[in-house]
Motif scaffolding. Sequence first.
Motif, PDB file in Angstrom:
ATOM      1  N   SER A  17       0.746  -1.228  -0.031  1.00  0.00           N
ATOM      2  CA  SER A  17       0.233   0.021  -0.082  1.00  0.00           C
ATOM      3  C   SER A  17       0.922   1.206   0.028  1.00  0.00           C
ATOM      4  O   SER A  17       0.590   2.240  -0.681  1.00  0.00           O
ATOM      5  CB  SER A  17      -0.745  -0.045   1.355  1.00  0.00           C
ATOM      6  OG  SER A  17      -2.039  -0.856   1.177  1.00  0.00           O
ATOM      7  N   GLN A  20       2.132   1.858  -3.312  1.00  0.00           N
ATOM      8  CA  GLN A  20       1.314   2.485  -4.311  1.00  0.00           C
ATOM      9  C   GLN A  20       1.016   3.893  -4.005  1.00  0.00           C
ATOM     10  O   GLN A  20       1.134   4.710  -5.039  1.00  0.00           O
ATOM     11  CB  GLN A  20       0.031   1.598  -4.151  1.00  0.00           C
ATOM     12  CG  GLN A  20       0.155   0.211  -4.715  1.00  0.00           C
ATOM     13  CD  GLN A  20      -0.986  -0.688  -4.406  1.00  0.00           C
ATOM     14  OE1 GLN A  20      -1.856  -0.154  -3.562  1.00  0.00           O
ATOM     15  NE2 GLN A  20      -1.217  -1.625  -4.894  1.00  0.00           N
ATOM     16  N   ILE A  21       1.026   4.309  -2.715  1.00  0.00           N
ATOM     17  CA  ILE A  21       0.748   5.771  -2.857  1.00  0.00           C
ATOM     18  C   ILE A  21       2.129   6.620  -3.148  1.00  0.00           C
ATOM     19  O   ILE A  21       1.951   7.504  -3.839  1.00  0.00           O
ATOM     20  CB  ILE A  21       0.480   5.962  -0.833  1.00  0.00           C
ATOM     21  CG1 ILE A  21      -0.668   5.327  -0.545  1.00  0.00           C
ATOM     22  CG2 ILE A  21       0.691   7.540  -0.812  1.00  0.00           C
ATOM     23  CD1 ILE A  21      -0.911   5.128   0.949  1.00  0.00           C
ATOM     24  N   ILE A  22       3.203   6.149  -2.367  1.00  0.00           N
ATOM     25  CA  ILE A  22       4.510   6.814  -3.080  1.00  0.00           C
ATOM     26  C   ILE A  22       4.467   6.775  -4.744  1.00  0.00           C
ATOM     27  O   ILE A  22       4.658   8.065  -5.258  1.00  0.00           O
ATOM     28  CB  ILE A  22       5.693   6.068  -2.470  1.00  0.00           C
ATOM     29  CG1 ILE A  22       5.695   6.329  -1.179  1.00  0.00           C
ATOM     30  CG2 ILE A  22       7.046   6.623  -3.337  1.00  0.00           C
ATOM     31  CD1 ILE A  22       6.651   5.671  -0.269  1.00  0.00           C
ATOM     32  N   GLY A  24       2.101   6.723  -6.769  1.00  0.00           N
ATOM     33  CA  GLY A  24       1.110   7.394  -7.383  1.00  0.00           C
ATOM     34  C   GLY A  24       1.470   9.170  -7.074  1.00  0.00           C
ATOM     35  O   GLY A  24       1.300   9.721  -8.106  1.00  0.00           O
ATOM     36  N   ALA A  25       1.787   9.314  -5.843  1.00  0.00           N
ATOM     37  CA  ALA A  25       2.373  10.604  -5.578  1.00  0.00           C
ATOM     38  C   ALA A  25       3.456  11.071  -6.746  1.00  0.00           C
ATOM     39  O   ALA A  25       3.276  12.253  -7.116  1.00  0.00           O
ATOM     40  CB  ALA A  25       2.839  10.798  -4.088  1.00  0.00           C
ATOM     41  N   ILE A  28       2.045  11.899  -9.985  1.00  0.00           N
ATOM     42  CA  ILE A  28       1.307  13.197 -10.039  1.00  0.00           C
ATOM     43  C   ILE A  28       2.124  14.387 -10.116  1.00  0.00           C
ATOM     44  O   ILE A  28       2.175  15.332 -10.775  1.00  0.00           O
ATOM     45  CB  ILE A  28       0.340  13.422  -8.770  1.00  0.00           C
ATOM     46  CG1 ILE A  28      -1.007  12.512  -9.091  1.00  0.00           C
ATOM     47  CG2 ILE A  28      -0.220  14.757  -8.483  1.00  0.00           C
ATOM     48  CD1 ILE A  28      -1.841  11.964  -7.970  1.00  0.00           C
ATOM     49  N   TRP A  29       3.461  14.113  -9.221  1.00  0.00           N
ATOM     50  CA  TRP A  29       4.669  15.163  -8.986  1.00  0.00           C
ATOM     51  C   TRP A  29       4.964  15.566 -10.413  1.00  0.00           C
ATOM     52  O   TRP A  29       5.406  16.734 -11.074  1.00  0.00           O
ATOM     53  CB  TRP A  29       5.405  14.883  -8.208  1.00  0.00           C
ATOM     54  CG  TRP A  29       6.452  15.647  -8.019  1.00  0.00           C
ATOM     55  CD1 TRP A  29       6.726  16.953  -7.524  1.00  0.00           C
ATOM     56  CD2 TRP A  29       7.785  15.371  -8.737  1.00  0.00           C
ATOM     57  NE1 TRP A  29       8.044  17.421  -7.561  1.00  0.00           N
ATOM     58  CE2 TRP A  29       8.728  16.512  -8.482  1.00  0.00           C
ATOM     59  CE3 TRP A  29       8.299  14.364  -9.390  1.00  0.00           C
ATOM     60  CZ2 TRP A  29      10.120  16.780  -8.837  1.00  0.00           C
ATOM     61  CZ3 TRP A  29       9.723  14.531 -10.001  1.00  0.00           C
ATOM     62  CH2 TRP A  29      10.338  15.624  -9.767  1.00  0.00           C
ATOM     63  N   LEU A  32       2.736  17.400 -12.925  1.00  0.00           N
ATOM     64  CA  LEU A  32       2.649  18.667 -12.641  1.00  0.00           C
ATOM     65  C   LEU A  32       3.880  19.317 -12.947  1.00  0.00           C
ATOM     66  O   LEU A  32       3.902  20.403 -13.457  1.00  0.00           O
ATOM     67  CB  LEU A  32       2.126  18.994 -11.104  1.00  0.00           C
ATOM     68  CG  LEU A  32       0.784  18.595 -10.779  1.00  0.00           C
ATOM     69  CD1 LEU A  32       0.562  18.576  -9.060  1.00  0.00           C
ATOM     70  CD2 LEU A  32      -0.293  19.378 -11.210  1.00  0.00           C
ATOM     71  N   MET A  33       4.932  18.861 -12.787  1.00  0.00           N
ATOM     72  CA  MET A  33       6.518  19.390 -13.150  1.00  0.00           C
ATOM     73  C   MET A  33       6.575  19.520 -14.418  1.00  0.00           C
ATOM     74  O   MET A  33       6.983  20.602 -14.814  1.00  0.00           O
ATOM     75  CB  MET A  33       7.388  18.626 -12.386  1.00  0.00           C
ATOM     76  CG  MET A  33       7.761  18.757 -10.930  1.00  0.00           C
ATOM     77  SD  MET A  33       7.758  20.429 -10.345  1.00  0.00           S
ATOM     78  CE  MET A  33       9.551  21.022 -11.033  1.00  0.00           C
ATOM     79  N   PHE A  36       4.274  22.438 -15.485  1.00  0.00           N
ATOM     80  CA  PHE A  36       5.104  23.731 -14.826  1.00  0.00           C
ATOM     81  C   PHE A  36       6.161  24.075 -16.019  1.00  0.00           C
ATOM     82  O   PHE A  36       6.424  25.130 -16.088  1.00  0.00           O
ATOM     83  CB  PHE A  36       5.452  23.438 -13.627  1.00  0.00           C
ATOM     84  CG  PHE A  36       6.241  24.679 -12.994  1.00  0.00           C
ATOM     85  CD1 PHE A  36       7.498  24.471 -12.710  1.00  0.00           C
ATOM     86  CD2 PHE A  36       5.522  25.819 -12.794  1.00  0.00           C
ATOM     87  CE1 PHE A  36       7.943  25.445 -12.054  1.00  0.00           C
ATOM     88  CE2 PHE A  36       6.263  26.909 -12.119  1.00  0.00           C
ATOM     89  CZ  PHE A  36       7.545  26.841 -11.750  1.00  0.00           C
ATOM     90  N   MET A  39       5.305  25.445 -19.387  1.00  0.00           N
ATOM     91  CA  MET A  39       4.523  26.646 -19.348  1.00  0.00           C
ATOM     92  C   MET A  39       5.691  27.628 -19.064  1.00  0.00           C
ATOM     93  O   MET A  39       5.697  28.617 -19.569  1.00  0.00           O
ATOM     94  CB  MET A  39       3.522  26.846 -18.606  1.00  0.00           C
ATOM     95  CG  MET A  39       2.221  26.054 -18.923  1.00  0.00           C
ATOM     96  SD  MET A  39       0.878  26.041 -17.695  1.00  0.00           S
ATOM     97  CE  MET A  39       0.328  27.743 -17.813  1.00  0.00           C
ATOM     98  N   LEU A  40       6.398  27.330 -18.172  1.00  0.00           N
ATOM     99  CA  LEU A  40       7.686  28.203 -17.929  1.00  0.00           C
ATOM    100  C   LEU A  40       8.469  28.653 -19.106  1.00  0.00           C
ATOM    101  O   LEU A  40       9.261  29.596 -19.225  1.00  0.00           O
ATOM    102  CB  LEU A  40       8.507  27.763 -16.757  1.00  0.00           C
ATOM    103  CG  LEU A  40       9.460  28.603 -15.852  1.00  0.00           C
ATOM    104  CD1 LEU A  40       8.640  29.655 -15.285  1.00  0.00           C
ATOM    105  CD2 LEU A  40      10.233  27.730 -14.988  1.00  0.00           C
TER     106      LEU A  40
END
Lengths: 55, 392
Positions: A17, A20-22, A24-25, A28-29, A32-33, A36, A39-40
Motif C-alpha cells: 500500500s 502504491q501511494i508513493i 502515485g504521488a 502526479i508530481w 505537474l512538474m 510547469f 509553461m515556464l
Amino acid sequence: MSLKVFTDFIKRMWNNSLMQIIMGAALIWAALMLIFIVMLNADLSAAPEFIYNQF
Amino acid sequence: MKKILSFILGVVLFITSVAAVDSNINGAYDKKLNDIDRSWNYNGGLDKMKYPETIGQALNKDTVVMLGSSELSYYDEKSHPAILTDNGNSDFNIMQVGIGSIQSLPHAINIGGIEPYIENKMVVINLSPQWFSETGLRNDAFASRFSPAMLEAFMKNDKISMESKKKVLNRCKELLAGYSYGEDLVADYEKKVAGRYTPVDKLCAWIKNKFADIKFKKSMIDDLQITSQGTDEPVIFSEIDFQRLKNEAEEQGKAECTNNKFYIYDDYYDTYLKDDILELKNSNVNTSYCSSPEYDDLRLLLKICNELELKVLLISIPVNGYWYDYTGFPKEDREKYYQNIREIADEYEVELLDLSTHEYEPYFLKDVMHLGWKGWAYVVEGIYGFYKKNVE
C-alpha cells in the motif's frame, strides 16, 4: 533463480500500500512538474507584432 | 483513500519543488539586477518597460528620466546623450524610456510605475508632433508594446488617484479590444477597482501572479542584454561647451546629408523617399495635428505627473519644415499644433522647452521627424538646465 527473486520482489512492492501511494504521488508530481516546466519555458505572450516604420 | 493520499502527497511535493525553483530564480534575478550599471540609461528597446526594476537599479539623483519615442534611438550623433556621456560614464545622465510608437498613454503607465525610483522628482516629456495624428495612438502599436509588469507597478502606486487609474484602464480596454494579450489583465484590474473582487478571484489571481512572477524573472535572466558604461575618465557635464557642440553637430550633419535638399541623411532619403519623391509632393495637404485623441492622453499623463508631484519639462520638437512644405502639410496647422502644446503646458503649469521655431534649421532633425545632430544638442542643453535649476 535470481530473476524470480527480483520479479517476486517487484510484485510485493507493487502490492504494498505504501509503495502504491508513493508511486502515485511521484506520477502526479512528475505530471505537474512537466506542465510547469513547459509553461515556464513556452512563449505564452499573445502580443501582436508591430513593425515600426521610420517614415 | 490511497488515491487521495497519493494526490495530496504529489501536490505537496510539487509545491515544494516550485518553491525551490522560485528561490533559485530569485537568486539569479538579484544577481542580474546587480549587473546593471548606468549604461542601462541608454539601452533601447522594450526591456526597460518590461522590467521596471531595472530602471530603479540604474536611476540615481543625478539622472533625469526622459520619456520619448523613436527619436531616442540614435544614429551616431555626437550630441546624443549616450555618446556625450560615454554610455553612462558621466556625473549626469538621462534615463531614456520609450521606443517607436510609445506615446502619452503608455508613458502615463510608465511614469506611474517608475515614480517610486525617481529620487530627484524630475521628468522630461519629449513630444513628437507625429503623435497627434487624427487617429492618435494605434491599437496594434499599443498592444505590441503593452507591459503587464508596468501596469501592475502603475496600479500599485498609491499616489495616483482612483479617477486617473480608471481613465487609464478605460483607455487600455479601448486600445486592447480584440487583443487577448492584456485584455484579461485589464478586466481583472477593473474588477478590483470596482470592488467586485471575490476571495476566489483573489486566490486565482495570487496563483496566476506567482507563476507570472517566476516566468517574468526567468525571462529577464535569459533575455536581458546588458552593456557596460565607458571606462575612460568620467564626463563632467558642467564642462560641456554646448555652443561648440552645436557647431560640431552642424559639421557632422553636413557630412551626412549630401543627396537631397531637405537636410535628411543620405541613407534615409535613399531608403524611404528617393523612389517615391514625385508622388510624395503635396501628399499631406489634408493632414492635421490639431484634432487628435492624443491631446486627452497627454492631459492624462500630465495630470498623473501632477498627482505624483513631479517637476515636468515638456519639450516641443518641430517638424522638418522643408519636408513638410514639400508634402503640403499646412503651415497654419503646424503653428496651431505648437500653440496647443503651449496652452497645455500653461494649463498644467509645467515648464516648456519650445523648440518649434527650429523647423527650418538645417541638421536640427536628421530626417522627416527624428532629432538629429543639432536637435540633440539643444535638447540635452535644455534638460541639463532644467536639472540644475531643480536639483536640491
